[in-house]
Write a protein that holds these residues in place. Structure first.
Motif, PDB file in Angstrom:
ATOM      1  N   HIS A 145       1.565   5.338  -2.566  1.00 56.05           N
ATOM      2  CA  HIS A 145       0.862   6.116  -3.385  1.00 56.05           C
ATOM      3  C   HIS A 145       1.897   6.773  -4.178  1.00 56.05           C
ATOM      4  O   HIS A 145       2.597   7.663  -3.730  1.00 56.05           O
ATOM      5  N   ASP A 162       2.109   3.479   3.372  1.00 53.49           N
ATOM      6  CA  ASP A 162       1.154   4.342   2.739  1.00 53.49           C
ATOM      7  C   ASP A 162       1.894   5.612   2.473  1.00 53.49           C
ATOM      8  O   ASP A 162       1.419   6.621   2.414  1.00 53.49           O
ATOM      9  N   LYS A 182     -10.153  -0.690  -3.949  1.00 52.25           N
ATOM     10  CA  LYS A 182     -10.093  -0.020  -2.841  1.00 52.25           C
ATOM     11  C   LYS A 182     -11.667   0.870  -2.412  1.00 52.25           C
ATOM     12  O   LYS A 182     -12.165   1.302  -3.280  1.00 52.25           O
ATOM     13  N   HIS A 238       0.914  -1.234   0.010  1.00 54.99           N
ATOM     14  CA  HIS A 238       0.110  -0.011   0.087  1.00 54.99           C
ATOM     15  C   HIS A 238       0.968   1.177   0.137  1.00 54.99           C
ATOM     16  O   HIS A 238       1.518   1.982   0.946  1.00 54.99           O
ATOM     17  N   HIS A 261      -4.485   0.154   7.082  1.00 56.63           N
ATOM     18  CA  HIS A 261      -3.990   1.114   8.070  1.00 56.63           C
ATOM     19  C   HIS A 261      -4.250   0.599   9.383  1.00 56.63           C
ATOM     20  O   HIS A 261      -3.071   0.547  10.394  1.00 56.63           O
TER      21      HIS A 261
HETATM   22 ZN   LIG Z   1      -3.283   5.062   1.241  1.00 54.21          ZN
END
Ligand SMILES: [Zn+2]
Lengths: 306, 549
Positions: B71, B449, B302, B69, B385
């Motif tokens: 970005h 993340d 997602k 995960h 998360h």
């Molecule tokens: Zn994220």
């Protein structure tokens, strides 16, 4: 400078009737050039045929990053609207059902080139109290109502009278600042939803329309106005008056000022160079108290300062 | 068919239980032929042409690390900024030394403006933090330059400070800025909703295609630097499908990229007035035909429940936040359920961004309904998360067959801050309760993340094993995990979360020949030194990619 474009924030949780109000606006456009920004997805969608037929721009906001403002679409959409060859007279922003309208209002109301007209929150008369107790969205629903200048109450025809009374009493606690408007099938007159009612240069009087859904009264002060007194009078207006709007002359500066009042929210801003037009009062239905309101405002406008 | 290459190593940690350790691995055409010792490999080597590569004789090989995960697009906007930070940041093109005083901050910024930033239209710096850097305001920035627009971006993105040149560069009417209650022109501060006004102006530089491309090249090198060979882009697209796909293909999708990216689309794309779940199921299905070796879509999608953890917008169950504020929903709970159902019935693996215990509660309540309506095995509904939770929710996660992909770095950076200012000690110290997951036998991965945490799997593993907060204090040792679990969480279990465990995540015959080459053995070092293990580089599909020094 060019005048700031007013934005009406239309909030409300899923099933509140918010999208129906937007659809109705698109189906029956008024004389104003209205841009509609849509930021929601739910069971009811904005009607695509209406969007095509509408001569006003309709924009659906896209996703941005959830963690920061990078790619935030709301600001970009407002900039794009302001940059149109023929910018709209007014923006109606359908906020996401999970948005905090106070925060959205802060963003759009102070966005360069724009100002906040009002926060209108739609609520389903039948279900809103249950929603307000929901495990997941109870807080949110109450927070939305508490931020409202106007609450557009839908489906009131489905309530018994005692239920309607209970609901009003409850709303007075949850949303003490808000004025109530009852609507059926998303039908709120533009005068109430976005304050579209042009001050008439003629003498004070009532103008009923929309089968008496709302009434207006016009007030033309003969002398310049004492602004502190006017503000105090606006604060004291009865709950039946939803909007007050117009241009008057400030007794102190001799300049014209723009008066805009929605529910308990008042704004008086300089409008130099414009001719005073008087004030228009807008209320949801014929009511005796509009007389009293005109009377009170009129006194406040003309009495000299202490 | 090509010749077999045999890599020998001091130790090969396979993360494959039946043969946990080895010293030689034979590779052909990007895949593992066999792992074992030179002795056990003999039948293959006798039968086929081969060469022995001893360059890793002093190294430890692990399966290529996986971050399920992150970005890339977010990273691409941040990495071209100038980092002036209180903590050291090791980036592919620079190492940013810690800057921990007001004077040092301004001196370093003046250096940036005079040197690295001299040719830039605007200088954007990230990492400013009052605790370390004191009061940096418009006047202080004016003293550095009266002509170069300078934007100082606060470490958690919640505030920007600008000098006069920057305010003029924005091109916004001064009276519009003056009347904004969340812009203070005297100090040059843009905050809360005022921040969006500054960022909107900066976007034309931050998101300019050339800078975005340069940023993605840096992301690419960052991913390699962390020792990854597989990553998941966990919400595609961030903003704009057309632009993003084109630029991502040119960078991440390029031949020389030493890792592959699994693209996980957002279940719901707005901006086209097509707000129906059926439409979105169709849109997601259509992505598949774009897949290439390096960038590909699969069965994953997602969804989101509650708001960002760094922004303190997670939805909390009672007693909520100390200051009484409420978190936010990123989509209406009913809409979440509607979309989850549509993709559940379509047989998808659903990844749900959940940060607070109320966000998690919603995800689990909906999963319960979906299981009641149409039971599924091996559905891998993933909690992403995993910020705040309670032990009973861990049991529900297990009972419903869900799995977890956690950002355990929260404990390190936010543990103490949230203890003091947000939710108190009990819940803050137990954020990312991975020890409970390990004891319950729930599969979980660790993720960054990025840019929420450094894209450094060994750093995430270090936090998960030690739970050492910023000050050095240990927060809730009961939720620490074993080194074994942490290593699984960045290899085979991370592969499982992405639905790729048949291809990557362990070293065994038939899998992709992806290795992370370490200078030390993570099982042998002191657990508090896990994050300090130097990484030589990686082997991606059989080809060594050293980290350029
Ligand atoms: Zn994220």
């Amino acid at each position: 400078m060019t005048p700031r474009i007013p934005v009406t924030v239309l909030s409300g949780y899923l099933g509140s009737g918010k999208t129906t109000i937007v659809n109705r606006r698109l189906a029956e456009p008024g004389p104003l050039r209205l841009a509609v920004l849509v930021n929601d997805f739910g069971a009811v969608n904005v009607d695509a045929r209406l969007i095509e037929a509408a001569d006003s721009p309709v924009v659906e906001l896209a996703n941005g990053c959830v963690c920061c403002s990078i790619g935030d679409d709301l600001g970009a959409a407002l900039d794009a609207v302001a940059a149109l060859p023929q910018p709209p007279d007014h923006v109606l922003l359908e906020a996401s059902g999970v948005a905090d309208p106070a925060r959205i209002a802060m963003t759009v109301g102070y966005w360069p080139g724009f100002r906040l007209d009002a926060i209108v929150v739609a609520a389903d008369a039948e279900t809103v109290r249950k929603r307000a107790q929901d495990k997941y969205v109870g807080n949110l629903v109450r927070q939305q109502l508490a931020s409202a200048d106007l609450i557009a109450l839908t489906k009131t025809d489905l309530l018994y009278e005692h239920q309607a009374d209970d609901l009003q009493a409850w709303l007075a606690l949850v949303a003490p600042r808000a004025r109530l408007v009852e609507t059926q099938f998303g039908n709120i007159p533009n005068a109430l939803l976005i304050g579209q009612a042009s001050p008439s240069p003629t003498a004070p009087g009532y103008h009923g329309s929309h089968a008496d859904i709302f009434v207006t009264a016009t007030l033309n002060p003969e002398t310049p106005v004492n602004l502190p007194r006017l503000k105090a009078a606006l604060d004291a207006l009865p709950e039946t008056v939803h909007r007050v709007k117009g241009l008057v002359e400030d007794a102190e500066s001799g300049e014209t000022v723009l008066v805009q009042s929605v529910g308990a929210r008042h704004e008086i801003t300089p409008a130099p160079g414009l001719a005073p037009t008087g004030l228009v009062l807008i209320a949801p239905r014929p009511t005796a108290s509009l007389d009293a309101a005109v009377e009170a405002l009129s006194r406040a406008c003309t009495e000299p300062a202490d | 068919m090509s010749e077999i290459t045999v890599f020998t190593a001091k130790k090969i940690i396979t993360m494959n239980a039946p043969m946990p350790e080895a010293t030689a691995v034979a590779v052909r055409d990007g895949r593992i032929v066999e792992v074992g010792t030179l002795d056990t490999l003999k039948p293959w080597l006798d039968a086929h042409p081969h060469s022995i590569d001893n360059r890793f004789a002093g190294h430890v090989l692990m399966p290529g690390f996986i971050d399920p995960h992150l970005h890339p697009t977010l990273g691409a906007t941040l990495l071209p900024c100038h980092f002036i930070t209180a903590m050291e940041w090791v980036l592919p093109d620079r190492t940013c030394a810690p800057v921990t005083s007001h004077e040092a901050y301004l001196a370093r910024l003046a250096e940036v403006v005079a040197n690295e930033g001299a040719d830039e239209e605007i200088v954007v710096t990230w990492g400013f933090h009052r605790i370390w850097h004191g009061n940096v305001d418009r006047e202080a920035l004016n003293a550095i330059s009266a002509t170069k627009p300078i934007f100082v971006w606060q470490r958690s993105f919640h505030e920007i400070i600008a000098n006069d040149a920057a305010i003029a560069w924005m091109g916004t009417a001064r009276e519009d800025l003056e009347r904004h209650p969340q812009i203070d022109l005297a100090s040059g501060r843009f905050f809360e909703t005022g921040l969006a006004v500054a960022v909107q102006a900066m976007n034309k530089v931050l998101l300019a295609p050339q800078r975005y491309m340069k940023g993605l090249e840096l992301v690419k090198r960052t991913v390699h630097l962390g020792g990854h060979t597989t990553i998941g882009e966990l919400a595609y697209p961030l903003m704009n499908d057309q632009l993003e796909w084109q630029v991502l293909s040119m960078t991440m999708g390029a031949k020389d990229t030493p890792f592959r990216t699994k693209m996980v689309p957002r279940a719901l794309q707005r901006g086209n007035f097509e707000g129906s779940p059926e439409e979105d199921v169709r849109r997601v299905a259509e992505y598949a035909e774009r897949s290439t070796e390096k960038m590909f879509f699969g069965n994953n999608i997602k969804l989101f429940t509650d708001g960002g953890f760094f922004a303190e917008l997670m939805q909390m169950r009672g007693p909520g936040f100390i200051d009484g504020h409420h978190g936010e929903w990123l989509m209406a709970p009913e809409a979440f359920e509607t979309y989850a159902r549509a993709f559940w019935l379509a047989g998808k693996q659903i990844h749900v961004h959940c940060t607070g215990d109320m966000g998690l509660e919603l995800a689990l309540d909906v999963l319960q309904k979906l299981q009641d309506e149409k039971p599924r095995f091996n559905h891998r509904f993933t909690i992403e998360h995993f910020g705040v939770s309670n032990p009973e929710q861990v049991q529900r996660i297990k009972d419903l067959g869900a799995i977890v992909s956690a950002n355990v770095y929260y404990v390190h950076e936010l543990g103490e801050a949230y203890w003091q200012k947000s939710i108190g000690y009990e819940r803050a110290s137990q954020m990312a309760r991975l020890g409970s997951l390990e004891r319950a036998g729930v599969k979980f991965a660790l993720h960054s993340d990025f840019t929420m945490a450094p894209a450094m799997p060994l750093n995430s593993a270090w936090v998960a094993v030690n739970r050492i907060a910023e000050s050095g204090a240990v927060l809730c040792p009961e939720e620490c995990i074993s080194v074994e679990a942490a290593m699984r969480a960045i290899t085979i279990d991370a592969a499982y979360v992405l639905g790729m465990e048949d291809e990557v995540g362990s070293i065994r015959a038939g899998k992709k020949a992806d290795f992370t080459v370490l200078e030390q053995d993570p099982f042998a070092v002191d657990p508090t030194a896990l994050r300090d293990i130097p990484i030589w580089g990686t082997v991606f599909e059989g080809t060594p990619f050293p980290i350029a020094s």
